[in-house]
Design an enzyme around this catalytic site. Sequence first.
Site, PDB file in Angstrom:
ATOM      1  N   CYS A   1       0.849  -0.886   0.126  1.00 53.22           N
ATOM      2  CA  CYS A   1      -0.009   0.057   0.156  1.00 53.22           C
ATOM      3  C   CYS A   1       0.919   1.134   0.494  1.00 53.22           C
ATOM      4  CB  CYS A   1      -1.301  -0.392   1.547  1.00 53.22           C
ATOM      5  SG  CYS A   1      -2.039   1.572   1.365  1.00 53.22           S
TER       6      CYS A   1
ATOM      7  N   CYS B   1      -0.389   3.429   2.377  1.00 55.91           N
ATOM      8  CA  CYS B   1      -0.084   3.396   4.250  1.00 55.91           C
ATOM      9  C   CYS B   1       2.030   3.619   4.067  1.00 55.91           C
ATOM     10  CB  CYS B   1      -0.494   2.079   3.843  1.00 55.91           C
ATOM     11  SG  CYS B   1      -2.113   1.765   3.538  1.00 55.91           S
ATOM     12  N   ASP B   2       2.981   2.747   4.283  1.00 58.60           N
ATOM     13  CA  ASP B   2       3.629   2.956   3.456  1.00 58.60           C
ATOM     14  C   ASP B   2       4.762   3.168   3.394  1.00 58.60           C
ATOM     15  OD1 ASP B   2       3.568   0.547   5.378  1.00 58.60           O
ATOM     16  OD2 ASP B   2       3.181  -0.377   4.020  1.00 58.60           O
TER      17      ASP B   2
HETATM   18  P1  FAD Z   1     -10.635  -6.468   5.913  1.00 57.54           P
HETATM   19  O1  FAD Z   1      -9.254  -5.718   7.076  1.00 57.54           O
HETATM   20  O2  FAD Z   1     -10.272  -7.391   4.853  1.00 57.54           O
HETATM   21  O3  FAD Z   1     -11.252  -7.164   6.948  1.00 57.54           O
HETATM   22  C1  FAD Z   1     -12.564  -8.071   6.307  1.00 57.54           C
HETATM   23  C2  FAD Z   1     -12.830  -9.607   6.902  1.00 57.54           C
HETATM   24  O4  FAD Z   1     -13.660 -10.287   7.035  1.00 57.54           O
HETATM   25  C3  FAD Z   1     -12.080  -9.338   8.454  1.00 57.54           C
HETATM   26  O5  FAD Z   1     -12.620 -10.031   9.777  1.00 57.54           O
HETATM   27  C4  FAD Z   1     -12.154 -11.351   7.777  1.00 57.54           C
HETATM   28  O6  FAD Z   1     -11.941 -12.305   8.309  1.00 57.54           O
HETATM   29  C5  FAD Z   1     -13.217 -11.230   6.958  1.00 57.54           C
HETATM   30  N1  FAD Z   1     -14.039 -12.117   5.771  1.00 57.54           N
HETATM   31  C6  FAD Z   1     -13.542 -12.759   4.810  1.00 57.54           C
HETATM   32  N2  FAD Z   1     -14.128 -13.489   4.039  1.00 57.54           N
HETATM   33  C7  FAD Z   1     -15.473 -13.433   5.142  1.00 57.54           C
HETATM   34  C8  FAD Z   1     -16.099 -14.952   4.723  1.00 57.54           C
HETATM   35  N3  FAD Z   1     -17.093 -15.270   3.976  1.00 57.54           N
HETATM   36  N4  FAD Z   1     -16.488 -15.381   6.137  1.00 57.54           N
HETATM   37  C9  FAD Z   1     -16.911 -14.500   7.203  1.00 57.54           C
HETATM   38  N5  FAD Z   1     -16.063 -13.335   7.238  1.00 57.54           N
HETATM   39  C10 FAD Z   1     -15.240 -14.092   6.155  1.00 57.54           C
HETATM   40  N6  FAD Z   1      -5.371   0.919   5.541  1.00 57.54           N
HETATM   41  C11 FAD Z   1      -4.660   2.096   5.824  1.00 57.54           C
HETATM   42  O7  FAD Z   1      -5.918   3.329   6.136  1.00 57.54           O
HETATM   43  N7  FAD Z   1      -3.638   2.141   6.461  1.00 57.54           N
HETATM   44  C12 FAD Z   1      -2.357   2.160   6.763  1.00 57.54           C
HETATM   45  O8  FAD Z   1      -1.598   2.295   7.136  1.00 57.54           O
HETATM   46  C13 FAD Z   1      -2.576   0.570   5.523  1.00 57.54           C
HETATM   47  N8  FAD Z   1      -2.029  -0.575   6.220  1.00 57.54           N
HETATM   48  C14 FAD Z   1      -1.865  -1.159   5.524  1.00 57.54           C
HETATM   49  C15 FAD Z   1      -0.769  -2.306   5.220  1.00 57.54           C
HETATM   50  C16 FAD Z   1      -1.168  -3.842   4.751  1.00 57.54           C
HETATM   51  C17 FAD Z   1       0.119  -4.731   4.950  1.00 57.54           C
HETATM   52  C18 FAD Z   1      -2.610  -3.927   4.441  1.00 57.54           C
HETATM   53  C19 FAD Z   1      -2.222  -5.478   3.773  1.00 57.54           C
HETATM   54  C20 FAD Z   1      -3.932  -3.213   4.460  1.00 57.54           C
HETATM   55  C21 FAD Z   1      -3.502  -2.029   4.769  1.00 57.54           C
HETATM   56  N9  FAD Z   1      -4.616  -0.526   4.545  1.00 57.54           N
HETATM   57  C22 FAD Z   1      -4.407   0.436   5.583  1.00 57.54           C
HETATM   58  C23 FAD Z   1      -6.258  -1.009   4.274  1.00 57.54           C
HETATM   59  C24 FAD Z   1      -6.439  -1.181   5.188  1.00 57.54           C
HETATM   60  O9  FAD Z   1      -6.108  -2.906   6.114  1.00 57.54           O
HETATM   61  C25 FAD Z   1      -7.938  -2.215   4.633  1.00 57.54           C
HETATM   62  O10 FAD Z   1      -8.047  -0.645   3.572  1.00 57.54           O
HETATM   63  C26 FAD Z   1      -8.854  -2.120   5.533  1.00 57.54           C
HETATM   64  O11 FAD Z   1      -8.420  -3.006   6.473  1.00 57.54           O
HETATM   65  C27 FAD Z   1     -10.360  -2.609   5.069  1.00 57.54           C
HETATM   66  O12 FAD Z   1     -11.615  -3.221   5.888  1.00 57.54           O
HETATM   67  P2  FAD Z   1     -12.251  -3.711   5.855  1.00 57.54           P
HETATM   68  O13 FAD Z   1     -13.160  -3.881   7.215  1.00 57.54           O
HETATM   69  O14 FAD Z   1     -12.588  -3.436   4.564  1.00 57.54           O
HETATM   70  O15 FAD Z   1     -11.590  -5.512   5.572  1.00 57.54           O
END
Ligand code: FAD
Length: 307
Positions: free
Chosen positions: A130, A133-134
């Site tokens: 990202c 982010c990084d």
């Molecule tokens: P996710 O965080 O992906 O959560 C998805 C959830 O759904 C999890 O609980 C998972 O277990 C669950 N799930 C998935 N499939 C199923 C299923 N079939 N049944 C039940 N549960 C399921 N963003 C920033 O703003 N700042 C940062 O510094 C940053 N750094 C990052 C660094 C890394 C290494 C990564 C990978 C991402 C980073 N991001 C950052 C991006 C950020 O993490 C995401 O935008 C954010 O977490 C998305 O949130 P979300 O709730 O949509 O999904």
Amino acid sequence: VYDVLVVGGGPAGAAAAIYAARKGIRTGLVAERFGGQVMDTVGIENFISVPYTEGPKLSAALEQHVKEYGVDIITGQRAANVSRYSNIAVALESGATLKSKSVILATGARWRELGVPGEAEYRTKGVAYCPHCDGPFFKGKKVAVIGGGNSGIEAAIDLAGIVEHVTVLEFADTLRADDVLVKKAKSLRNVDIITSAQTTEVIGDGSKVTGLAYKDRNSGEQKQLALAGIFVQIGLVPNTGFLKESEIELTRFGEVIVDTKGATSMPGVFAAGDATTVPYKQIIISMGTGATAALSAFDYLIRQSSD
Ligand code: FAD
């Protein structure tokens, strides 16, 4: 039967659950793992009002906040399908089915990985996914961007303003990004673009990335670059495979199609965060869209009961 069932326990799911529970309605949250991608993140510097935090700390705070509202939390379970009868049914892989009057899908996404030696070992130690982010962690250093599509070239332009030098490596013989982005990247003095380059290994010193190896696909020659960081930009994969058999409309990339209120094509089903068509995949954006989806679900429910 829940009033609102949230599928996913990342930032989007946590925000949706809190907003729903604060309306005094029966709220459940089912997730494979609480915290989502945040659990895989080390430093977070763009979660506004919190100058610095770390992934596991933010995840624990999200879970604590959700628990304060008496949300029925089910973890370690994966959704397998979503269908609509008189209620909405969420089938789990375990064989159980959860029923709810409305559902919020917040299953997030995962970055597509290169799958080369060293990538997993040096993740968060120089291998990053990202740039928003990084990027700032590599100020004044040399980095590579793997992938010459729109996200790769955008990342290169973004990083060029922060780091000393960016090398873009594209597997194909041409870049797939829009012309305007390619022109912009080519005009920057500290960006080099190498096409027909197959990244074969992430090289490190045991604690951090020091370079990468790639094969020149024209000559077959193996080459190396000395680098501090590698941004992998070969796609973001939404966790929506379980919706393929459902009637919920997805884009060809698998993103759940939502309107500005977070409504999907199935009445009573809303969606938020990285799993959706909402642009820019970030924590703060996921939380905002989670809140929107919960308020929309509440709006939907009050209209149902007055029918
Ligand atoms: P996710 O965080 O992906 O959560 C998805 C959830 O759904 C999890 O609980 C998972 O277990 C669950 N799930 C998935 N499939 C199923 C299923 N079939 N049944 C039940 N549960 C399921 N963003 C920033 O703003 N700042 C940062 O510094 C940053 N750094 C990052 C660094 C890394 C290494 C990564 C990978 C991402 C980073 N991001 C950052 C991006 C950020 O993490 C995401 O935008 C954010 O977490 C998305 O949130 P979300 O709730 O949509 O999904």
